[in-house]
Design a protein around this motif. Structure first.
Motif, PDB file in Angstrom:
ATOM      1  N   LEU A 132       0.819  -1.216   0.000  1.00  0.00           N
ATOM      2  CA  LEU A 132       0.000   0.000   0.000  1.00  0.00           C
ATOM      3  C   LEU A 132       0.850   1.261   0.000  1.00  0.00           C
ATOM      4  O   LEU A 132       0.334   2.351  -0.296  1.00  0.00           O
ATOM      5  CB  LEU A 132      -0.933   0.002   1.215  1.00  0.00           C
ATOM      6  N   LEU A 133       2.145   1.120   0.331  1.00  0.00           N
ATOM      7  CA  LEU A 133       3.030   2.280   0.372  1.00  0.00           C
ATOM      8  C   LEU A 133       3.829   2.466  -0.906  1.00  0.00           C
ATOM      9  O   LEU A 133       4.654   3.374  -0.984  1.00  0.00           O
ATOM     10  CB  LEU A 133       3.998   2.136   1.560  1.00  0.00           C
ATOM     11  N   ASN A 190      -4.857   5.067  -3.984  1.00  0.00           N
ATOM     12  CA  ASN A 190      -5.447   5.564  -2.733  1.00  0.00           C
ATOM     13  C   ASN A 190      -5.873   7.021  -2.855  1.00  0.00           C
ATOM     14  O   ASN A 190      -6.937   7.415  -2.347  1.00  0.00           O
ATOM     15  CB  ASN A 190      -4.453   5.398  -1.587  1.00  0.00           C
ATOM     16  N   LEU A 191      -5.066   7.821  -3.526  1.00  0.00           N
ATOM     17  CA  LEU A 191      -5.424   9.228  -3.705  1.00  0.00           C
ATOM     18  C   LEU A 191      -6.699   9.370  -4.536  1.00  0.00           C
ATOM     19  O   LEU A 191      -7.571  10.199  -4.227  1.00  0.00           O
ATOM     20  CB  LEU A 191      -4.259   9.968  -4.378  1.00  0.00           C
ATOM     21  N   PHE A 192      -6.826   8.563  -5.583  1.00  0.00           N
ATOM     22  CA  PHE A 192      -8.040   8.606  -6.402  1.00  0.00           C
ATOM     23  C   PHE A 192      -9.270   8.240  -5.572  1.00  0.00           C
ATOM     24  O   PHE A 192     -10.323   8.897  -5.668  1.00  0.00           O
ATOM     25  CB  PHE A 192      -7.897   7.641  -7.581  1.00  0.00           C
ATOM     26  N   VAL A 193      -9.163   7.207  -4.743  1.00  0.00           N
ATOM     27  CA  VAL A 193     -10.299   6.777  -3.919  1.00  0.00           C
ATOM     28  C   VAL A 193     -10.675   7.848  -2.914  1.00  0.00           C
ATOM     29  O   VAL A 193     -11.859   8.158  -2.709  1.00  0.00           O
ATOM     30  CB  VAL A 193      -9.966   5.451  -3.215  1.00  0.00           C
ATOM     31  N   VAL A 194      -9.658   8.449  -2.282  1.00  0.00           N
ATOM     32  CA  VAL A 194      -9.917   9.479  -1.266  1.00  0.00           C
ATOM     33  C   VAL A 194     -10.613  10.690  -1.869  1.00  0.00           C
ATOM     34  O   VAL A 194     -11.440  11.338  -1.216  1.00  0.00           O
ATOM     35  CB  VAL A 194      -8.584   9.878  -0.591  1.00  0.00           C
ATOM     36  N   LEU A 195     -10.314  11.020  -3.115  1.00  0.00           N
ATOM     37  CA  LEU A 195     -10.953  12.162  -3.762  1.00  0.00           C
ATOM     38  C   LEU A 195     -12.292  11.809  -4.392  1.00  0.00           C
ATOM     39  O   LEU A 195     -13.221  12.631  -4.407  1.00  0.00           O
ATOM     40  CB  LEU A 195     -10.022  12.745  -4.833  1.00  0.00           C
ATOM     41  N   ALA A 196     -12.415  10.604  -4.932  1.00  0.00           N
ATOM     42  CA  ALA A 196     -13.624  10.234  -5.674  1.00  0.00           C
ATOM     43  C   ALA A 196     -14.821  10.033  -4.754  1.00  0.00           C
ATOM     44  O   ALA A 196     -15.935  10.465  -5.077  1.00  0.00           O
ATOM     45  CB  ALA A 196     -13.365   8.966  -6.489  1.00  0.00           C
ATOM     46  N   ILE A 197     -14.618   9.377  -3.618  1.00  0.00           N
ATOM     47  CA  ILE A 197     -15.759   9.070  -2.742  1.00  0.00           C
ATOM     48  C   ILE A 197     -16.399  10.347  -2.189  1.00  0.00           C
ATOM     49  O   ILE A 197     -17.626  10.511  -2.276  1.00  0.00           O
ATOM     50  CB  ILE A 197     -15.323   8.117  -1.625  1.00  0.00           C
ATOM     51  N   MET A 206     -14.376  -1.630  -5.390  1.00  0.00           N
ATOM     52  CA  MET A 206     -13.246  -1.975  -6.245  1.00  0.00           C
ATOM     53  C   MET A 206     -11.918  -1.804  -5.504  1.00  0.00           C
ATOM     54  O   MET A 206     -10.981  -2.584  -5.704  1.00  0.00           O
ATOM     55  CB  MET A 206     -13.262  -1.108  -7.503  1.00  0.00           C
ATOM     56  N   TRP A 207     -11.824  -0.807  -4.606  1.00  0.00           N
ATOM     57  CA  TRP A 207     -10.592  -0.638  -3.844  1.00  0.00           C
ATOM     58  C   TRP A 207     -10.356  -1.831  -2.918  1.00  0.00           C
ATOM     59  O   TRP A 207      -9.244  -2.364  -2.860  1.00  0.00           O
ATOM     60  CB  TRP A 207     -10.668   0.641  -3.032  1.00  0.00           C
ATOM     61  N   PHE A 208     -11.380  -2.278  -2.201  1.00  0.00           N
ATOM     62  CA  PHE A 208     -11.242  -3.444  -1.320  1.00  0.00           C
ATOM     63  C   PHE A 208     -10.903  -4.701  -2.120  1.00  0.00           C
ATOM     64  O   PHE A 208     -10.116  -5.549  -1.675  1.00  0.00           O
ATOM     65  CB  PHE A 208     -12.534  -3.668  -0.528  1.00  0.00           C
ATOM     66  N   ARG A 209     -11.483  -4.818  -3.290  1.00  0.00           N
ATOM     67  CA  ARG A 209     -11.202  -5.998  -4.102  1.00  0.00           C
ATOM     68  C   ARG A 209      -9.749  -6.022  -4.564  1.00  0.00           C
ATOM     69  O   ARG A 209      -9.088  -7.070  -4.541  1.00  0.00           O
ATOM     70  CB  ARG A 209     -12.141  -6.014  -5.309  1.00  0.00           C
ATOM     71  N   LEU A 210      -9.215  -4.883  -5.002  1.00  0.00           N
ATOM     72  CA  LEU A 210      -7.822  -4.812  -5.423  1.00  0.00           C
ATOM     73  C   LEU A 210      -6.876  -5.086  -4.259  1.00  0.00           C
ATOM     74  O   LEU A 210      -5.864  -5.780  -4.420  1.00  0.00           O
ATOM     75  CB  LEU A 210      -7.534  -3.442  -6.030  1.00  0.00           C
ATOM     76  N   VAL A 211      -7.187  -4.533  -3.078  1.00  0.00           N
ATOM     77  CA  VAL A 211      -6.342  -4.767  -1.906  1.00  0.00           C
ATOM     78  C   VAL A 211      -6.336  -6.245  -1.539  1.00  0.00           C
ATOM     79  O   VAL A 211      -5.285  -6.832  -1.238  1.00  0.00           O
ATOM     80  CB  VAL A 211      -6.831  -3.910  -0.721  1.00  0.00           C
ATOM     81  N   ARG A 212      -7.489  -6.865  -1.570  1.00  0.00           N
ATOM     82  CA  ARG A 212      -7.569  -8.280  -1.209  1.00  0.00           C
ATOM     83  C   ARG A 212      -6.780  -9.151  -2.185  1.00  0.00           C
ATOM     84  O   ARG A 212      -6.048 -10.060  -1.774  1.00  0.00           O
ATOM     85  CB  ARG A 212      -9.034  -8.717  -1.188  1.00  0.00           C
ATOM     86  N   ARG A 213      -6.899  -8.867  -3.464  1.00  0.00           N
ATOM     87  CA  ARG A 213      -6.174  -9.663  -4.448  1.00  0.00           C
ATOM     88  C   ARG A 213      -4.665  -9.475  -4.301  1.00  0.00           C
ATOM     89  O   ARG A 213      -3.891 -10.445  -4.386  1.00  0.00           O
ATOM     90  CB  ARG A 213      -6.616  -9.263  -5.854  1.00  0.00           C
ATOM     91  N   GLU A 214      -4.225  -8.246  -4.057  1.00  0.00           N
ATOM     92  CA  GLU A 214      -2.797  -7.995  -3.877  1.00  0.00           C
ATOM     93  C   GLU A 214      -2.278  -8.669  -2.612  1.00  0.00           C
ATOM     94  O   GLU A 214      -1.168  -9.216  -2.588  1.00  0.00           O
ATOM     95  CB  GLU A 214      -2.548  -6.487  -3.811  1.00  0.00           C
TER      96      GLU A 214
END
Length: 340
Positions: free
Chosen positions: A5-6, A14-21, A235-243
């Motif tokens: 994540l870093l 992460n920046l896209f998610v923080v701005l989009a929501i 979609m963010w949770f799904r990508l994190v889980r797969r990674e």
């Protein structure tokens, strides 16, 4: 496990998610507020008393026209001037036209006054004459029309003396004096004039005050924006889980780190080695096959002169036997001679 994540790639995600929501939530809330405003305006319009029961006020006190002052009786004094016909207007499910006269007031501005409606096509011959001299009119106040107003003709090309839209922006180009950014419609036939044959035009509800299609569009847009926010989070949770699962498999040795790159390199090396040694290997095999054939021929020669104890052909045994018998006879003859 979650150190990925870093990485720079995940910093961008992460920046896209923080701005989009927050943006989606803001837009959904704004659309919901628009819907609530339309509902409130509709309720207020229904609670307002009938225009005929409201007290009339001077025109200048009700301007500018808004949702509160629209439809309220306004009083103005002046003299009628230019006249225009507004074709393509429907009343009681019939096609006709409005009769509009400019009322020039003492302020120097003119107020458009819709004196009534007549059926059929616009024609000056059917229009009653406007009252002469100074008159005081009391009509329901209306805001200037726009391209979205019902019955408006924005195509242009109308004959002289006809008007497609009742608005100050249109009329100011047709008359040599200033025009109020509003108009009134007479609720009753003109008293003492010749307009008794015209039907009064009822005042229209102010724009945006009813539960029309636009109100339900705002409600639909509200749901869409909230769905977008939920989809981004999902979609963010799904990508994190797969990674995270991929990192765990590498840590457990189920998927060696860099296995894919190693497999590609070994595969490329195998292809090169097989392509280079293939022809030489074929020649070596042929040489070995020829050597084997030579050995077989040598073996067959050895059988003919094979060692003692090896079996010989039947013909060879008979020849050897006959030669042995002859030798034995010579030996016996020699012995007999010496004895004599």
């Amino acid at each position: 496990m979650y150190r990925f994540l870093l990485t720079p790639r995940w910093w961008g995600i992460n920046l896209f998610v923080v701005l989009a929501i927050p943006f989606c939530v803001f837009m959904g809330t704004w659309q919901l507020g628009r819907f609530e405003d339309r509902v409130q305006s509709h309720e207020q319009a229904e609670k307002q008393p009938d225009p005929s029961t409201r007290a009339a006020k001077p025109l200048d006190e009700l301007l500018p026209v808004d949702k509160v002052t629209s439809g309220r009786p306004a009083v103005a004094t002046g003299t009628y001037a230019d006249q225009f016909l507004v074709p393509g207007r429907e009343l009681d499910d019939r096609q006709g036209f409005y009769v509009l006269n400019m009322l020039r007031t003492d302020s120097g501005k003119a107020l458009p006054v819709v004196r009534g409606w007549l059926p059929g096509s616009a024609s000056d011959a059917k229009v009653p004459a406007a009252p002469r001299g100074e008159v005081t009119v009391t009509g329901d106040l209306q805001a200037s029309e726009n391209a979205r107003s019902k019955g408006v003709d924005v195509r242009g090309g109308l004959p002289g003396g006809q008007l497609g839209m009742i608005s100050a922006a249109t009329l100011v180009n047709l008359v040599p004096y200033d025009v109020y950014d509003a108009w009134v419609t007479l609720p009753k036939p003109e008293a003492g004039g010749t307009g008794g044959a015209m039907k009064p035009v009822p005042a229209a509800a102010p724009e945006g005050s009813g539960l029309d299609l636009k109100a339900f569009q705002n409600l639909g847009y509200t749901g869409e924006w909230f769905v977008f926010a939920g989809f981004v989070l999902f979609m963010w949770f799904r990508l994190v889980r797969r990674e995270a699962e991929a990192a765990r498999d590498v840590a457990l040795g189920l998927v060696p780190d860099g296995a894919e790159a190693g497999a590609e390199e070994s595969g490329a090396g195998a292809e090169e080695s097989s392509g280079a040694a293939g022809p030489e290997g074929s020649e070596t095999g042929a040489d070995r096959l020829e050597a084997g054939a030579g050995g077989s021929e040598a073996g067959s020669d050895g059988v003919d002169v094979g060692p003692v104890g090896s079996e010989a052909p039947a013909g060879s045994q008979d020849a050897v036997g006959s030669q042995g018998s002859g030798v034995a006879e010579d030996v016996r003859a020699a012995e007999a001679g010496s004895g004599r």
